[in-house]
Design a protein around this motif. Structure first.
Motif, mmCIF file in Angstrom:
data_model
loop_
_atom_site.group_PDB
_atom_site.id
_atom_site.type_symbol
_atom_site.label_atom_id
_atom_site.label_comp_id
_atom_site.label_asym_id
_atom_site.label_seq_id
_atom_site.Cartn_x
_atom_site.Cartn_y
_atom_site.Cartn_z
ATOM 1 N N GLY A 39 0.819 -1.214 0.000
ATOM 2 C CA GLY A 39 0.000 0.000 0.000
ATOM 3 C C GLY A 39 0.849 1.259 0.000
ATOM 4 O O GLY A 39 0.549 2.219 -0.713
ATOM 5 N N ALA A 40 1.923 1.270 0.777
ATOM 6 C CA ALA A 40 2.810 2.437 0.816
ATOM 7 C C ALA A 40 3.553 2.606 -0.508
ATOM 8 O O ALA A 40 3.746 3.733 -0.975
ATOM 9 C CB ALA A 40 3.799 2.302 1.966
ATOM 10 N N ASP A 48 -3.680 8.841 -5.825
ATOM 11 C CA ASP A 48 -5.106 8.730 -6.131
ATOM 12 C C ASP A 48 -5.521 7.320 -6.538
ATOM 13 O O ASP A 48 -6.709 7.003 -6.554
ATOM 14 C CB ASP A 48 -5.482 9.700 -7.250
ATOM 15 C CG ASP A 48 -5.230 11.143 -6.854
ATOM 16 O OD1 ASP A 48 -5.345 11.443 -5.646
ATOM 17 O OD2 ASP A 48 -4.926 11.953 -7.743
ATOM 18 N N MET A 49 -4.557 6.474 -6.874
ATOM 19 C CA MET A 49 -4.874 5.143 -7.376
ATOM 20 C C MET A 49 -5.549 4.273 -6.311
ATOM 21 O O MET A 49 -6.502 3.548 -6.612
ATOM 22 C CB MET A 49 -3.595 4.460 -7.867
ATOM 23 C CG MET A 49 -3.824 3.089 -8.450
ATOM 24 S SD MET A 49 -2.383 2.384 -9.235
ATOM 25 C CE MET A 49 -1.113 2.583 -8.030
ATOM 26 N N GLU A 54 -10.340 1.514 -4.328
ATOM 27 C CA GLU A 54 -11.266 1.213 -3.237
ATOM 28 C C GLU A 54 -12.697 1.556 -3.633
ATOM 29 O O GLU A 54 -13.624 0.777 -3.378
ATOM 30 C CB GLU A 54 -10.866 1.976 -1.979
ATOM 31 C CG GLU A 54 -11.753 1.678 -0.808
ATOM 32 C CD GLU A 54 -11.333 2.402 0.454
ATOM 33 O OE1 GLU A 54 -11.964 2.160 1.492
ATOM 34 O OE2 GLU A 54 -10.381 3.198 0.410
ATOM 35 N N ASP A 55 -12.892 2.708 -4.250
ATOM 36 C CA ASP A 55 -14.238 3.085 -4.699
ATOM 37 C C ASP A 55 -14.787 2.086 -5.708
ATOM 38 O O ASP A 55 -15.965 1.709 -5.647
ATOM 39 C CB ASP A 55 -14.218 4.487 -5.312
ATOM 40 C CG ASP A 55 -13.946 5.564 -4.277
ATOM 41 O OD1 ASP A 55 -14.138 5.287 -3.075
ATOM 42 O OD2 ASP A 55 -13.522 6.666 -4.687
ATOM 43 N N TYR A 56 -13.937 1.638 -6.636
ATOM 44 C CA TYR A 56 -14.380 0.677 -7.644
ATOM 45 C C TYR A 56 -14.781 -0.647 -7.002
ATOM 46 O O TYR A 56 -15.826 -1.205 -7.313
ATOM 47 C CB TYR A 56 -13.275 0.454 -8.682
ATOM 48 C CG TYR A 56 -13.654 -0.574 -9.711
ATOM 49 C CD1 TYR A 56 -14.486 -0.244 -10.769
ATOM 50 C CD2 TYR A 56 -13.210 -1.884 -9.606
ATOM 51 C CE1 TYR A 56 -14.849 -1.181 -11.708
ATOM 52 C CE2 TYR A 56 -13.570 -2.835 -10.545
ATOM 53 C CZ TYR A 56 -14.389 -2.477 -11.594
ATOM 54 O OH TYR A 56 -14.755 -3.421 -12.510
#
Length: 105
Positions: A39-40, A48-49, A54-56
């Motif tokens: 993640g880091a 922004d990726m 996460e939204d997707y």
């Protein structure tokens, strides 16, 4: 198709080596073992990726998948995840040789 899988395997392998070298340099400099979580590493490449992914996942697939599998994977060391992805793509492109040999009829 096999060419694309082998190319992706090579790219993930090269990325894993680069992240491993960066981790080893940081570990030697700080005199303790430092492993960069996936993640880091992704956040340092494109902030922004992660929020877009996460939204997707939450809207199209399932919030449960994001909360269990993806978050767990983002906390793992980046070089290990990239090596595992490289191995999976390489295995997908692997073609077994015939048991009878190359020139058997």
């Amino acid at each position: 198709m096999r060419f694309l899988l082998r190319l992706l395997s090579l790219l993930f392998l090269a990325s894993a080596v680069i992240v491993g070298i960066i981790d080893s340099i940081q570990s030697v400099a700080s005199e303790r073992v430092l492993l960069t979580p996936l993640g880091a590493a992704l956040f340092s490449v494109n902030p922004d990726m992660l929020s877009a992914a996460e939204d997707y996942f939450r809207s199209h697939i399932s919030a449960y998948v994001w909360d269990t599998a993806i978050e767990w994977m983002l906390l793992q060391p980046a070089f290990m995840v990239l090596l595992a992805l490289s191995l999976m793509f390489w295995l997908g492109a692997f073609k077994r040789q015939p048991a009878a040999g190359r020139f058997a009829a």
